[in-house]
Design an enzyme around this catalytic site. Structure first.
Site, short mmCIF file in Angstrom:
data_model
loop_
_atom_site.label_atom_id
_atom_site.label_comp_id
_atom_site.label_asym_id
_atom_site.label_seq_id
_atom_site.Cartn_x
_atom_site.Cartn_y
_atom_site.Cartn_z
N LYS A 154 16.54 -6.77 10.13
CA LYS A 154 16.56 -5.81 11.49
C LYS A 154 17.04 -4.06 10.99
CE LYS A 154 15.96 -8.53 15.37
NZ LYS A 154 16.03 -9.29 16.69
N LYS A 172 5.91 -13.15 10.04
CA LYS A 172 5.60 -13.67 10.96
C LYS A 172 4.97 -12.64 12.56
CE LYS A 172 10.56 -13.71 13.19
NZ LYS A 172 11.63 -13.61 13.66
N LYS A 176 7.66 -9.55 18.24
CA LYS A 176 7.06 -8.01 19.30
C LYS A 176 7.13 -6.98 18.55
CE LYS A 176 10.22 -10.77 22.37
NZ LYS A 176 11.40 -11.18 22.54
P1 TYM Z 1 13.78 -13.75 20.56
O1 TYM Z 1 14.09 -13.18 21.67
O2 TYM Z 1 14.02 -13.53 19.24
O3 TYM Z 1 12.96 -15.04 20.39
C1 TYM Z 1 13.12 -16.59 21.34
C2 TYM Z 1 12.50 -18.23 20.54
O4 TYM Z 1 11.62 -17.34 19.57
C3 TYM Z 1 10.64 -17.97 18.58
N1 TYM Z 1 10.17 -17.02 18.11
C4 TYM Z 1 9.30 -18.28 17.49
N2 TYM Z 1 8.95 -19.02 16.94
C5 TYM Z 1 8.10 -19.54 16.42
N3 TYM Z 1 7.03 -18.23 15.72
C6 TYM Z 1 7.37 -16.96 15.83
N4 TYM Z 1 6.94 -16.18 15.40
C7 TYM Z 1 8.20 -16.79 16.56
N5 TYM Z 1 9.03 -15.71 17.10
C8 TYM Z 1 10.52 -16.62 17.89
C9 TYM Z 1 12.84 -17.97 18.50
O5 TYM Z 1 12.51 -18.54 16.94
C10 TYM Z 1 13.30 -17.95 19.08
O6 TYM Z 1 13.47 -19.72 19.14
N6 TYM Z 1 18.49 -15.05 18.67
C11 TYM Z 1 17.54 -15.85 19.58
C12 TYM Z 1 18.13 -15.05 21.23
C13 TYM Z 1 19.34 -16.10 21.22
C14 TYM Z 1 19.88 -17.70 21.31
C15 TYM Z 1 20.76 -17.72 21.36
C16 TYM Z 1 18.95 -19.27 21.35
C17 TYM Z 1 19.65 -15.72 21.51
N7 TYM Z 1 21.60 -16.30 22.09
C18 TYM Z 1 21.39 -19.05 21.63
C19 TYM Z 1 19.38 -19.64 21.09
C20 TYM Z 1 20.75 -20.02 21.20
C21 TYM Z 1 16.31 -15.01 19.43
O7 TYM Z 1 15.79 -15.11 18.46
O8 TYM Z 1 14.85 -14.32 20.14
#
Ligand code: TYM
Length: 343
Positions: free
Chosen positions: A124, A207, A210
């Site tokens: 990032k 991957k 967004k």
């Molecule tokens: P974020 O918003 O980036 O992603 C949210 C969830 O979507 C999953 N994800 C995917 N899974 C499969 N294939 C993909 N291409 C893909 N892109 C995203 C992510 O693994 C995630 O589960 N850091 C976290 C947010 C967070 C969080 C937490 C999660 C903040 N605090 C506490 C669990 C517990 C995140 O990746 O958000």
């Protein structure tokens, strides 16, 4: 000490998503499908992680008006995808100040060397790491606080979050050792299903995300049926047809991705998908996949739009969720203060 402290931790799930940009098929298949299932077996808390959203430059999350809208959109998406706000605690992170408070304590537990190893920060921050925010660097510590402020034992996420969850375990272990108390649980990641890592539709080695500049690379939960069908029709594939067995997908990331998406949407295994489509051409498989994706996703989009027309309802859900979340978080934070020695 709160009831959940001690060596016996109650099974409790916490997970979250960032309110930046549209939610996409990767978020849905990698995480949300499991969130919905776990409501029947666990106590569940799901949050919209708005504190995490602002770790990126303002130009990425769009400023205050867009952030407010994105928090509501993601809340509506959770409910439309099947999160029941009566069963689960659904809230936005910034309303429960204990997340930020515990982060500070954890900042003093986590080691710089641990954060230096985080691959997501490197991705990032890009080449110009000096210009990344301190918050972006600290992102995984806040994530550990999100989980541990509820003594959550299970965290359903996609594959890309594995390293962050290892850090969460390291922080819990070090806190417990430093203070000689079994206070925080050692959380289990829950990474399950045929689509724990959904790849870009334009490049099977990247991957689905967004932040990809090409909208054709992902299916957004807000896409129209025509857009969904078009994006799948245009998805990159290789020159061969579909193999009849899963091992024939090895070294063919685009084919493997599309088969995995079909399997996850239909709730079957990749082998079962290939039993049905193996030996055939991609064109007919893509038509079937497009139809399946529209059937599964369109009701979610329609429900989301219906929910968003009633802002008072969304507001009510978030207010109620924050109060219920805080009722769990506040006594745990009080215990942390006692353990650390704050008067
Ligand atoms: P974020 O918003 O980036 O992603 C949210 C969830 O979507 C999953 N994800 C995917 N899974 C499969 N294939 C993909 N291409 C893909 N892109 C995203 C992510 O693994 C995630 O589960 N850091 C976290 C947010 C967070 C969080 C937490 C999660 C903040 N605090 C506490 C669990 C517990 C995140 O990746 O958000």
């Amino acid at each position: 000490m709160s009831q959940s402290s001690g060596s016996q931790f109650k099974d409790r799930v916490l997970s979250g998503m960032q309110p930046t940009g549209n939610l996409h098929l990767g978020n849905y298949l990698g995480a949300m499908l499991n969130w919905v299932k776990m409501q029947d077996t666990h106590e569940t808390l799901y949050c919209v992680v708005d504190l995490h959203a602002i770790t990126q430059p303002v130009s990425v999350w769009g400023g205050p008006d867009i952030l407010r809208k994105s928090i509501r959109d993601v809340t509506a998406a959770y409910i439309a995808a099947g999160i029941n706000p009566k069963k689960s605690i659904l809230f936005n992170q910034s309303r429960v100040h204990e997340h930020a408070e515990l982060t500070w304590v954890f900042n003093c537990v986590a080691r710089l060397g641990w954060l230096d190893r985080m691959t997501q920060f490197k991705e990032k921050a890009g080449k110009d790491k000096e210009r990344a925010s301190v918050g972006l660097y600290d992102y995984p510590v806040l994530m550990a606080a999100d989980i541990l402020i509820y003594h959550a034992t299970h965290v359903p996420v996609g594959e890309d979050q594995k390293q962050h969850l290892e850090l969460c375990r390291d922080i819990a272990i070090k806190f417990n050792n430093d203070f000689g108390i079994e206070f925080f649980p050692i959380t289990e990641p829950v990474i399950m299903g045929p689509a724990t890592r959904v790849m870009s539709l334009r490049d099977g080695t990247k991957k689905m995300s967004k932040s990809d500049p090409s909208d054709l690379s992902r299916i957004n939960l807000t896409d129209s049926p025509d857009d969904i069908a078009r994006k799948i029709r245009k998805a990159k594939t290789d020159a061969d047809g579909l193999p009849s067995e899963a091992k024939g997908l090895e070294g063919r990331p685009e084919a493997e991705n599309l088969v995995g998406i079909y399997a996850a949407l239909e709730g079957i295994s990749a082998a079962e998908v290939l039993k049905q489509f193996g030996g055939g051409q991609f064109s007919s498989f893509k038509t079937a996949l497009g139809d399946l994706a529209v059937t599964k996703l369109s009701p979610i989009t329609a429900e989301m739009n219906k929910l968003l027309a009633d802002q008072a309802y969304i507001e009510g859900v978030l207010t109620d969720g924050a109060a219920r979340a805080q009722a769990i978080a506040a006594p745990i934070m009080q215990d942390v203060k006692k353990i650390v020695g704050f008067l």
